[in-house]
Design an enzyme around this catalytic site. Structure first.
Site, PDB file in Angstrom:
ATOM      1  N   ARG A 147       0.813  -1.091   0.111  1.00 32.28           N
ATOM      2  CA  ARG A 147       0.170  -0.094   0.033  1.00 32.28           C
ATOM      3  C   ARG A 147       0.981   1.287   0.104  1.00 32.28           C
ATOM      4  O   ARG A 147       2.066   1.111   0.308  1.00 32.28           O
ATOM      5  CB  ARG A 147      -1.017  -0.051   1.176  1.00 32.28           C
ATOM      6  N   LYS A 171      -1.207  -2.609   8.070  1.00 34.55           N
ATOM      7  CA  LYS A 171      -2.392  -2.286   9.150  1.00 34.55           C
ATOM      8  C   LYS A 171      -2.504  -2.843  10.453  1.00 34.55           C
ATOM      9  O   LYS A 171      -1.965  -4.063  10.323  1.00 34.55           O
ATOM     10  CB  LYS A 171      -3.936  -2.591   8.094  1.00 34.55           C
ATOM     11  N   HIS A 232      -4.035   1.839  -5.609  1.00 39.38           N
ATOM     12  CA  HIS A 232      -4.623   0.642  -5.304  1.00 39.38           C
ATOM     13  C   HIS A 232      -4.977  -0.314  -6.620  1.00 39.38           C
ATOM     14  O   HIS A 232      -4.750  -1.461  -6.410  1.00 39.38           O
ATOM     15  CB  HIS A 232      -6.097   1.062  -4.824  1.00 39.38           C
ATOM     16  N   ARG A 235      -1.825  -2.044  -6.854  1.00 39.98           N
ATOM     17  CA  ARG A 235      -1.654  -3.237  -6.236  1.00 39.98           C
ATOM     18  C   ARG A 235      -2.567  -4.415  -6.537  1.00 39.98           C
ATOM     19  O   ARG A 235      -2.172  -5.469  -6.425  1.00 39.98           O
ATOM     20  CB  ARG A 235      -2.210  -2.558  -4.791  1.00 39.98           C
ATOM     21  N   HIS A 258      -3.078  -9.088   3.972  1.00 38.09           N
ATOM     22  CA  HIS A 258      -4.467  -9.271   4.193  1.00 38.09           C
ATOM     23  C   HIS A 258      -4.604 -10.118   5.247  1.00 38.09           C
ATOM     24  O   HIS A 258      -3.965 -10.938   5.350  1.00 38.09           O
ATOM     25  CB  HIS A 258      -5.207  -9.915   2.991  1.00 38.09           C
ATOM     26  N   TYR A 267      -9.111 -11.387  -6.157  1.00 39.90           N
ATOM     27  CA  TYR A 267      -8.216 -11.403  -7.106  1.00 39.90           C
ATOM     28  C   TYR A 267      -8.430 -12.927  -8.105  1.00 39.90           C
ATOM     29  O   TYR A 267      -8.154 -12.732  -9.253  1.00 39.90           O
ATOM     30  CB  TYR A 267      -6.778 -11.473  -6.880  1.00 39.90           C
TER      31      TYR A 267
END
Length: 286
Positions: A147, A171, A232, A235, A258, A267
């Site tokens: 990111r 995150k 994004h 990515r 993730h 995906y």
């Protein structure tokens, strides 16, 4: 008018989300906005009831709010309600029975491999020094699928050039190690050889024109100018190309940071959609 006690509680809840749970600022901002809107329509915690919450969400539906907004509002109300019980503001978790609206999964836009390759060499930089920095940022974003917020947080000490890996803080302050290939390594080496000409910050890998750590807006501008898509989408492209190249889904999940495999699975839909498109264009009996 919103009640003072609830507004103060929302501020405390936001701090809890930030400091204890490590939520992103974007999530906290969204939750606060939703909850303050709810507080405007709720006189006190006594009227914070399931019926009131349902009418609040129903009003959003009649206003034509997107499903993603409704899902976020539901999540905010559920998280706040659960927290408010623990804090003694509520006797029962009123939002526990709220059902979260299903958000339709839109297939993310992706570049094909040729477009991505072209974008890597297409930095619209004002001079050679900026070009070296911008090319290194583009190559690293595409190589790792990280990111923008993660890229801007990278320090020089996070790079292991002997192993071609980089330490990334994702995150919820979760750390992961991601590898990068020769193209990114070459671009990174060229930037590092001249970084001192621009940098005043002693730690940041990438710096802005004034020498301090580069901000996310600058990175977005560089990506959009070079590729005509958002960071994004770049990515998404990296993830899709890894899967198309035969990478295991769990490996891609780990690389992208993730927390849930479900997030990565979108995906697989992208790759199957692209396979179908190629088949329909190329097969004589499609």
């Amino acid at each position: 008018m919103s009640n003072t006690q609830m507004v103060e509680a929302i501020e405390d809840f936001a701090e809890h989300q930030r400091l204890v749970l490590g939520r992103s600022e974007a999530t906290i901002k969204g939750y606060k906005s939703d909850l303050l809107d709810l507080a405007n329509k709720t006189e006190s915690f006594k009227t914070f009831t399931l019926a009131r919450l349902r009418s609040w969400l129903a009003a959003a539906v009649s206003e034509g709010k997107a499903r993603s907004t409704l899902a976020r509002r539901t999540a905010a109300a559920k998280a706040f309600s659960k927290w408010a019980v623990k804090q003694g503001y509520l006797d029962t978790d009123e939002a526990a029975k709220l059902s979260t609206p299903k958000v339709p999964k839109h297939l993310p836009k992706v570049l094909n491999e040729k477009e991505a390759s072209t974008a890597m060499e297409n930095a619209k930089s004002p001079d050679e020094l900026h070009f070296l920095r911008d090319s290194a940022m583009l190559e690293l974003l595409y190589a790792t699928g990280m990111r923008v917020s993660e890229l801007t947080g990278i320090d020089l000490g996070d790079i292991d050039s002997t192993r071609n890996t980089i330490r990334v803080l994702g995150k919820g302050n979760k750390e992961r190690i991601v590898p990068f290939g020769d193209a990114a390594n070459t671009a990174l080496s060229k930037w590092l050889a001249r970084r001192a000409e621009m940098a005043k910050d002693t730690n940041a890998l990438f710096v802005g024109t004034r020498g301090g750590r580069i901000d996310q807006r600058q990175v977005r501008r560089v990506v959009e100018a070079a590729s005509q898509v958002s960071p994004h989408a770049l990515r998404h492209s990296a993830a899709t190309h890894m899967l198309e190249g035969g990478a295991d889904l769990r490996v891609v999940q780990e690389l992208l940071g993730h927390s849930s495999l479900q997030t990565t699975q979108v995906y697989t839909h992208v790759t199957s959609e692209r396979l179908k498109k190629v088949f329909n264009q190329a097969h004589p009996r499609a």
